[in-house]
Design an enzyme around this catalytic site. Structure first.
Site: not given
Lengths: 405, 338
Positions: A294, A298, A307
């Site tokens: 990805r 998100h 992160y």
């Protein structure tokens, strides 16, 4: 390193821990088998390298015409453009949220184009590329994210179920549908029906996904589990979901599992086509792990810089699904500049059409809240609708009386 | 895509005295015969005939593709039933015991309840979830619960409960014919109580409540297993010259409260009875609506005899937990003191 290796680690020396403990893979070995190895492991099926080089595979080679290659390229470019426009519309406040698919175009177009009209698809909520292949116009996705509807297409006629937001629920729904295909006698010949369900690596931790695999195995349901392992479930990395590569889980349920390069549209197409054919002929189910990444957040509410490291993203940029096909088309002289310009112009048109559509979307009328809750309406609901509309009409009277509120 | 209407005579002719369990079995059989799209699915429903034998003999007669012994997972049962419904089937799911419905709760409230609304009517969800519910059988924990209010609270679901063999036979067939998802709560402690059923007599509509004993002193309304308790209480009260009107609610969502309102306007008093905890429940909803509709007719506050707001107790304590004839009569007496 091959994923095989960490299941049979080197024996520890005499001073090492007891054999039972020594047999456990180290954390590094586990992670190496799970994620972001440069190639996705020795079992990864690939037909087009990140450098745009066509390679062969003994089990999954596929003949694709020049025209088909150009179509796959066009699909990916248009879908990416629609996705980027969705992202931009959210940033402009036109959409409440958007779920980006950036980087996953090859997995979705490969899988989507492998499907036949008679097949049924059960998406999660990031499957804009699969929706495209099923004939859902990208404008139809906007209402979900603008808050005007929960999905406007007819799932039965489009053979594409509504987006499912509760993680993993759709895997059981797809399995039930596939059981129905089998009960209806639509399985067992090359023109039979199959079902494909889409979910992410995070979903594999859900009980529903596990139950769906148990069910599909014991009922021989013609369902392809298409897991897009994009390495991250919001901020949770793949090693927070599993200790084995996901495609290997299939053997525990008793059906084949295959890891495909999810950034390679040809490999995704070839493997999915094979898996759907297996289901059609009654040899399903099959699990496909599309090994991908990805590239964006998100959702537009997420902040991946908190992160994950930029260099990880940079490494994956080199494996971009569209660029590698573009390089291939150029190198093999399958497409000229005129073709690429035409595709880009089509993408511009699509983006403009999406934008216009979004700006002009009507608000749903208040009675929509009460409509189609039940097939057979209830008196209570009819009374609530009537009361609420009467209440709203009271404000209209005030306005007509000339009062400025 | 409605199922064929309930016009055809069933294979069972003539009146007979049967249990609720047998009536449910006959209802399932009639539905399986009438419509090839009806499926029965759940744990142990095939060869065993279900732990309460409600599905006894059905797999033998209709085959493994009509009566499915499923793997042991409630979310799986409901989740696959939803997919089968999208495919055009009419699944009837059996949840083995009330307390085991919670692993399937997600699929029921997240998908089953909402798909018709989400698709603006393009997807029908003709799924029935049968739940043997309630206590009084001395079972271990998770086998005696009354979770019906949780489902009545969810938009998109319909919730009903039968209390006698005639309703069991008809209501189950009607629920299977309904294009909406129906939670069908069966009073497991009454499974083996008998009454006369004549399948030739036409059914009353599914989503209606009914006066089952006329009286003028106090209205008592209940559903499922507590209807029998209330009828017994009415018999006992009649010996003391007090006529109770007993209403079997039958449908909990949508509620059919006209018979309750009519009755309360005549008696001025209402006692609601259920095994479920009273807090935030079907009975609290009824109490609210009755005070809205019948405020000037009420001679006493609406009173309730319900389970306590606790987890279901160990079975040696359930006699105290469950409303019985005496607690119903006590509530009636309190109502009459106003």
């Amino acid at each position: 390193m091959s994923p095989e290796q960490w299941t049979r680690p080197e024996a520890e020396g005499a001073d090492g821990p007891p054999a039972a403990i020594a047999a456990k893979p180290t954390r590094e070995q586990v992670i190496a088998g799970l994620r972001a190895t440069s190639e996705g492991g020795a079992d990864l099926v690939q037909l087009l390298t990140p450098e745009g080089q066509r390679v062969t595979h003994p089990d999954f080679d596929i003949g694709v015409s020049d025209a088909q290659l150009r179509d796959l390229y066009r699909d990916m470019v248009l879908v990416r453009r629609a996705d980027r426009e969705g992202n931009a519309l959210q940033r402009q406040g036109q959409l409440g949220i958007w779920v980006p698919l950036l980087g996953q175009e090859a997995a979705q177009i490969g899988a989507g184009r492998a499907m036949q009209p008679q097949d049924m698809a059960f998406p999660s909520y990031r499957e804009h590329g699969v929706a495209w292949c099923r004939g859902i116009d990208p404008t139809e996705l906007l209402g979900i994210f603008r808050g005007t509807d929960h999905g406007s297409w007819d799932p039965n006629s489009m053979r594409f179920h509504l987006y499912t937001i509760v993680i993993g629920n759709q895997c059981l729904n797809a399995t039930g549908y596939a059981m129905g295909q089998r009960f209806d006698g639509k399985v067992g010949d090359p023109n039979g029906e199959a079902t494909m369900v889409f979910f992410g690596d995070g979903a594999t931790s859900q009980g529903d996904v596990h139950e769906a695999m148990v069910w599909s195995a014991v009922y021989d349901a013609p369902v392809v589990f298409f897991c897009q392992n994009n390495q991250w479930a919001i901020s949770e990395p793949i090693e927070r979901q599993t200790r084995v590569p996901l495609y290997r889980r299939a053997s525990g349920y008793g059906f084949p599992g295959i890891r495909v390069d999810g950034n390679d549209v040809l490999a995704s197409l070839a493997v999915t086509k094979w898996a759907l054919d297996e289901c059609r002929q009654g040899n399903g189910p099959v699990l496909i792990e599309a090994f991908t990444y990805r590239m964006d957040a998100h959702t537009t509410s997420d902040d991946p810089t908190r992160y994950r490291l930029a260099d990880e993203q940079e490494a994956w940029k080199l494996k971009d699904p569209i660029e590698r096909l573009r390089v291939h088309l150029v190198r093999e002289q399958i497409a000229d500049q005129g073709f690429f310009d035409g595709v880009d112009a089509g993408a511009d048109e699509l983006a403009a059409r999406l934008r216009d559509f979004c700006f002009n979307m009507p608000e749903p009328p208040p009675e929509r809240m009460f409509s189609e809750v039940y097939a057979e309406d209830t008196r209570q609901l009819a009374a609530q609708r009537e009361d609420y509309l009467k209440y709203l009409a009271g404000f209209a009277d005030d306005a007509m009386a000339g009062g400025v509120r | 895509m409605a199922a064929p209407a309930l016009e055809r005579p069933t294979t069972t002719a003539g009146a007979q005295t049967i249990t609720i369990a047998k009536a449910l079995n006959m209802g399932l059989r009639a539905s399986l015969e009438r419509d090839p799209k009806v499926l029965v699915m759940g744990e142990d429903v095939g060869k065993l005939g279900g732990v309460f034998r409600i599905t006894d003999g059905l797999q033998k007669d209709f085959g493994e593709h009509r009566v499915l012994d499923t793997p042991l997972a409630e979310s799986g049962i409901i989740g696959t039933a939803i997919g089968l419904a999208i495919r055009g089937y009419r699944p009837v799911c059996e949840i083995q015991f009330d307390g085991f419905i919670f692993p399937g709760f997600d699929q029921i409230v997240s998908q089953l309840a909402k798909l018709h609304f989400r698709s603006q009517g393009k997807l029908k969800m003709p799924v029935v979830v049968r739940v043997p519910f309630g206590g009084g059988i001395g079972a271990v924990e998770h086998h005696s619960e009354s979770p019906e209010s949780l489902f009545a609270h969810v938009g998109g679901l319909k919730v009903v409960s039968c209390s006698n063999p005639v309703d069991a036979y008809w209501m189950l067939q009607q629920a299977i014919e309904c294009d909406d998802p129906v939670l069908f709560f069966e009073p497991k402690r009454r499974y083996y109580e008998k009454a006369e059923l004549d399948p030739g007599t036409p059914p009353v509509p599914l989503f209606t409540s009914r006066v089952v004993r006329a009286g003028s002193a106090v209205t008592v309304a209940a559903y499922g297993p507590m209807v029998r308790t209330c009828l017994d209480a009415a018999t006992a009260a009649a010996e003391d010259g007090l006529e109770l009107e007993v209403i079997d609610l039958r449908t909990l969502s949508p509620l059919d409260l006209d018979p309750v309102f009519d009755s309360v306007r005549r008696t001025g008093r209402l006692v609601l009875v259920s095994e479920a905890p009273g807090e935030a429940s079907v009975t609290s909803e009824i109490a609210t609506r009755v005070q809205q509709e019948c405020f000037y007719s009420l001679e006493a506050p609406v009173l309730r005899a319900t389970g306590f707001d606790t987890p279901y107790p160990p079975s040696k304590l359930e006699e105290g937990y469950l409303p019985d004839l005496d607690r119903v009569l006590d509530a009636v007496d309190r109502s009459l003191t106003y």
